[in-house]
Design an enzyme around this catalytic site. Sequence first.
Site, PDB file in Angstrom:
ATOM      1  CD1 TRP A 130      33.708  33.328  36.577  1.00  0.00           C
ATOM      2  CD2 TRP A 130      31.886  34.192  35.710  1.00  0.00           C
ATOM      3  NE1 TRP A 130      34.053  34.894  36.161  1.00  0.00           N
ATOM      4  CE2 TRP A 130      32.970  35.418  35.643  1.00  0.00           C
ATOM      5  CE3 TRP A 130      30.525  34.664  35.046  1.00  0.00           C
ATOM      6  CZ2 TRP A 130      32.610  36.573  35.230  1.00  0.00           C
ATOM      7  CZ3 TRP A 130      30.636  35.957  34.610  1.00  0.00           C
ATOM      8  CH2 TRP A 130      31.537  36.838  34.699  1.00  0.00           C
ATOM      9  CG  ASP A 220      27.940  32.459  30.759  1.00  0.00           C
ATOM     10  OD1 ASP A 220      28.244  32.725  29.615  1.00  0.00           O
ATOM     11  OD2 ASP A 220      28.433  32.609  31.844  1.00  0.00           O
ATOM     12  CE  LYS A 255      37.549  34.760  28.633  1.00  0.00           C
ATOM     13  NZ  LYS A 255      36.392  35.557  29.467  1.00  0.00           N
TER      14      LYS A 255
END
Length: 406
Positions: A130, A220, A255
């Site tokens: 990312w 993460d 999410k």
Amino acid sequence: MFQHIEPYAGDPILTLNEAFGKDPRPHKINLSIGIYFDDAGKLPVMRAVREAETAMLQSIGPRSYQPMEGAANYRSAVQQLLFGADHEAVLSKRIATVQTIGGSGGLKVGGDFLKRYFPHAPVWVSDPTWDNHRAMFEGAGFAVNTYPYYDAATGALNFAGMLQVFKGDGDVKNSSAIAAGSIVLMHACCHNPTGVDLNAAQWAELIPVIKARGLIPYLDIAYQGFGDGIAEDTFALQALTAAGISFFCASSFSKSFSLYGERCGALSVVCPDAAQAELVLGQMRATVRKNYSSPPTHGGQIIARVLQTPALHAQWANELSGMRERIKLMRQRLHAVLQAKLPGKDFSYFLTQRGMFSYTGLSAEQVDRLREDHAVYLVRSGRMCVAGLNSGNVEATAVAMAAVLA
């Protein structure tokens, strides 16, 4: 006064999303931004979240500042979700957890903390990762390097290359090998942007290397529940803890609760014992104070209520399971149409990659054609948000992809 300031080019994903909004074509399809949409193409409000928030609004009270580390019930709920209520590390109080402003806030607080106490340790991130991972740690003052991860030829993991670099086999001075004591950022599940994860056997082979070389893992976990399941997706956390390794973990509920704008996340640090966890927690509190003083209340309390109310927890888990299964179904349907359109090509990687994202194998030029000729929006790296597919657009997406791949 400000003429010397260079213009900001903008975030590539958010800028692309803005361009999608301005596109007048009615058949346009947005597979760029990392947001889960339901089969109607709408951002869902989860029933468990609605019930929890409705109950909270029945007893509105004063809203003072939260502690720097966040609400105790939220922090406890985070630890139990990541590790399990009966986990030895939870019961022995050797995990330091702070509530943060999203998963990004957790990464920022952890980066600042590490720069203060491990100032000379370089940071290594997967190639690719990312984009904000690199920006976060470079912003904290770290030198950031990349380790091998994605194999473009197979659409799978380059584990041999990754393991070699983790072992330090190469030239450390020229950044082709990880030096002992380095910080290694890894995705616990549902790798962003590729959707390619380590399996259990690969984690089992990698973890002894991490321990032997004194590496500092920074995990993460932004998509817990979107891979194999809520508990199953914490495999790496459980394995590292069982191996006696101290590590950092930034987590997010954007999410999994569809609470993007509430910015709810956490940073947890697994420590050798409770005394060291208390020291770490104290300095993480100080780091939060220097950044944003304390986290907001509302979204965190929705999450805490859901996770700590058995009926709501069960309802949330069932809804999240439905989201995960819908993404898997979209992968299967995309694969089926592509394979039928281009039988000479292998698209099996769409079925083995997991979570909200996939690397499509499309070049930047093919992505441009997809957008310009077919109104299908992907990031130029070829990353696709599979959660943007639905029963109404998946076939059109596959047909458009086949056209630019032919």
